[in-house]
Motif scaffolding. Structure first.
Motif, PDB file in Angstrom:
ATOM      1  N   GLU A 250      37.296  37.048  40.165  1.00  5.99           N
ATOM      2  CA  GLU A 250      37.943  37.847  39.126  1.00  5.99           C
ATOM      3  C   GLU A 250      38.440  39.173  39.694  1.00  5.99           C
ATOM      4  O   GLU A 250      39.540  39.617  39.375  1.00  5.99           O
ATOM      5  CB  GLU A 250      36.976  38.087  37.964  1.00  5.99           C
ATOM      6  N   VAL A 251      37.650  39.807  40.555  1.00  9.27           N
ATOM      7  CA  VAL A 251      38.060  41.072  41.167  1.00  9.27           C
ATOM      8  C   VAL A 251      39.289  40.851  42.042  1.00  9.27           C
ATOM      9  O   VAL A 251      40.238  41.635  42.007  1.00  9.27           O
ATOM     10  CB  VAL A 251      36.897  41.693  41.976  1.00  9.27           C
ATOM     11  N   ARG A 252      39.308  39.758  42.807  1.00  6.48           N
ATOM     12  CA  ARG A 252      40.466  39.439  43.641  1.00  6.48           C
ATOM     13  C   ARG A 252      41.700  39.176  42.789  1.00  6.48           C
ATOM     14  O   ARG A 252      42.794  39.625  43.106  1.00  6.48           O
ATOM     15  CB  ARG A 252      40.172  38.211  44.502  1.00  6.48           C
ATOM     16  N   ARG A 253      41.509  38.414  41.701  1.00  4.77           N
ATOM     17  CA  ARG A 253      42.629  38.080  40.821  1.00  4.77           C
ATOM     18  C   ARG A 253      43.218  39.340  40.188  1.00  4.77           C
ATOM     19  O   ARG A 253      44.427  39.473  40.041  1.00  4.77           O
ATOM     20  CB  ARG A 253      42.163  37.114  39.720  1.00  4.77           C
ATOM     21  N   ALA A 254      42.357  40.298  39.841  1.00  3.54           N
ATOM     22  CA  ALA A 254      42.806  41.523  39.183  1.00  3.54           C
ATOM     23  C   ALA A 254      43.332  42.559  40.176  1.00  3.54           C
ATOM     24  O   ALA A 254      43.871  43.581  39.765  1.00  3.54           O
ATOM     25  CB  ALA A 254      41.652  42.121  38.374  1.00  3.54           C
ATOM     26  N   GLY A 255      43.148  42.334  41.460  1.00  2.00           N
ATOM     27  CA  GLY A 255      43.632  43.280  42.454  1.00  2.00           C
ATOM     28  C   GLY A 255      42.691  44.439  42.705  1.00  2.00           C
ATOM     29  O   GLY A 255      43.093  45.467  43.241  1.00  2.00           O
ATOM     30  N   GLY A 256      41.434  44.293  42.352  1.00  6.81           N
ATOM     31  CA  GLY A 256      40.438  45.334  42.595  1.00  6.81           C
ATOM     32  C   GLY A 256      39.461  45.419  41.445  1.00  6.81           C
ATOM     33  O   GLY A 256      39.578  44.700  40.459  1.00  6.81           O
ATOM     34  N   GLY A 257      38.519  46.309  41.573  1.00  9.71           N
ATOM     35  CA  GLY A 257      37.505  46.487  40.546  1.00  9.71           C
ATOM     36  C   GLY A 257      36.128  46.579  41.167  1.00  9.71           C
ATOM     37  O   GLY A 257      35.970  46.592  42.387  1.00  9.71           O
ATOM     38  N   THR A 258      35.111  46.655  40.317  1.00 14.45           N
ATOM     39  CA  THR A 258      33.740  46.750  40.794  1.00 14.45           C
ATOM     40  C   THR A 258      32.895  45.664  40.151  1.00 14.45           C
ATOM     41  O   THR A 258      33.185  45.195  39.052  1.00 14.45           O
ATOM     42  CB  THR A 258      33.118  48.120  40.468  1.00 14.45           C
ATOM     43  N   ILE A 259      31.825  45.290  40.863  1.00 16.86           N
ATOM     44  CA  ILE A 259      30.873  44.299  40.378  1.00 16.86           C
ATOM     45  C   ILE A 259      29.506  44.951  40.318  1.00 16.86           C
ATOM     46  O   ILE A 259      29.076  45.578  41.298  1.00 16.86           O
ATOM     47  CB  ILE A 259      30.819  43.068  41.295  1.00 16.86           C
ATOM     48  N   VAL A 260      28.815  44.822  39.187  1.00 19.70           N
ATOM     49  CA  VAL A 260      27.483  45.354  39.035  1.00 19.70           C
ATOM     50  C   VAL A 260      26.548  44.206  38.715  1.00 19.70           C
ATOM     51  O   VAL A 260      26.819  43.418  37.810  1.00 19.70           O
ATOM     52  CB  VAL A 260      27.419  46.407  37.895  1.00 19.70           C
ATOM     53  N   ARG A 261      25.451  44.099  39.479  1.00 21.05           N
ATOM     54  CA  ARG A 261      24.464  43.040  39.228  1.00 21.05           C
ATOM     55  C   ARG A 261      23.475  43.534  38.178  1.00 21.05           C
ATOM     56  O   ARG A 261      22.914  44.612  38.290  1.00 21.05           O
ATOM     57  CB  ARG A 261      23.716  42.716  40.520  1.00 21.05           C
ATOM     58  N   ILE A 262      23.284  42.728  37.136  1.00 21.49           N
ATOM     59  CA  ILE A 262      22.405  43.089  36.031  1.00 21.49           C
ATOM     60  C   ILE A 262      21.265  42.080  35.968  1.00 21.49           C
ATOM     61  O   ILE A 262      21.495  40.871  35.908  1.00 21.49           O
ATOM     62  CB  ILE A 262      23.179  43.077  34.698  1.00 21.49           C
ATOM     63  N   ALA A 263      20.022  42.574  35.998  1.00 23.47           N
ATOM     64  CA  ALA A 263      18.845  41.687  35.915  1.00 23.47           C
ATOM     65  C   ALA A 263      18.629  41.302  34.452  1.00 23.47           C
ATOM     66  O   ALA A 263      18.577  42.160  33.572  1.00 23.47           O
ATOM     67  CB  ALA A 263      17.620  42.394  36.460  1.00 23.47           C
ATOM     68  N   ASP A 264      18.529  40.011  34.214  1.00 26.80           N
ATOM     69  CA  ASP A 264      18.235  39.506  32.874  1.00 26.80           C
ATOM     70  C   ASP A 264      16.733  39.417  32.717  1.00 26.80           C
ATOM     71  O   ASP A 264      16.030  38.932  33.604  1.00 26.80           O
ATOM     72  CB  ASP A 264      18.830  38.111  32.671  1.00 26.80           C
ATOM     73  N   THR A 265      16.237  39.868  31.589  1.00 23.51           N
ATOM     74  CA  THR A 265      14.808  39.761  31.338  1.00 23.51           C
ATOM     75  C   THR A 265      14.528  38.463  30.608  1.00 23.51           C
ATOM     76  O   THR A 265      15.223  38.119  29.644  1.00 23.51           O
ATOM     77  CB  THR A 265      14.312  40.946  30.482  1.00 23.51           C
ATOM     78  N   PRO A 266      13.552  37.694  31.089  1.00 19.03           N
ATOM     79  CA  PRO A 266      13.246  36.420  30.416  1.00 19.03           C
ATOM     80  C   PRO A 266      12.671  36.663  29.034  1.00 19.03           C
ATOM     81  O   PRO A 266      11.947  37.633  28.815  1.00 19.03           O
ATOM     82  CB  PRO A 266      12.225  35.762  31.336  1.00 19.03           C
ATOM     83  N   THR A 267      13.008  35.795  28.094  1.00 18.19           N
ATOM     84  CA  THR A 267      12.498  35.955  26.730  1.00 18.19           C
ATOM     85  C   THR A 267      11.452  34.934  26.440  1.00 18.19           C
ATOM     86  O   THR A 267      11.330  33.930  27.040  1.00 18.19           O
ATOM     87  CB  THR A 267      13.632  35.812  25.711  1.00 18.19           C
TER      88      THR A 267
END
Length: 64
Positions: free
Chosen positions: A47-64
């Motif tokens: 998606e970042v490549r397709r958009a020509g740039g941007g940032t990626i943030v890794r978000i930890a999911d908490t188990p429910t």
């Protein structure tokens, strides 16, 4: 003794017998817009490549 070549890199359980953390990847486009949330880093990078740039943030999911 086998070499372990076909073994998976990670385990489904964290050390100590707890549950493993799962992650999602949030993309922010260069314009500041939300680019979406993805389950794998590969999808987020595409998606970042397709958009020509941007940032990626890794978000930890908490188990429910």
């Amino acid at each position: 003794m086998g070499c372990g070549c076909g073994r998976r890199a990670g385990s489904t359980l964290a050390s100590g017998g707890g549950t493993a953390k799962s992650y999602t990847y949030k993309v922010t486009l260069p314009s500041g817009e939300d680019g979406g949330t993805y389950l794998t880093p590969l999808e987020a990078k595409r998606e970042v490549r397709r958009a020509g740039g941007g940032t990626i943030v890794r978000i930890a999911d908490t188990p429910t």
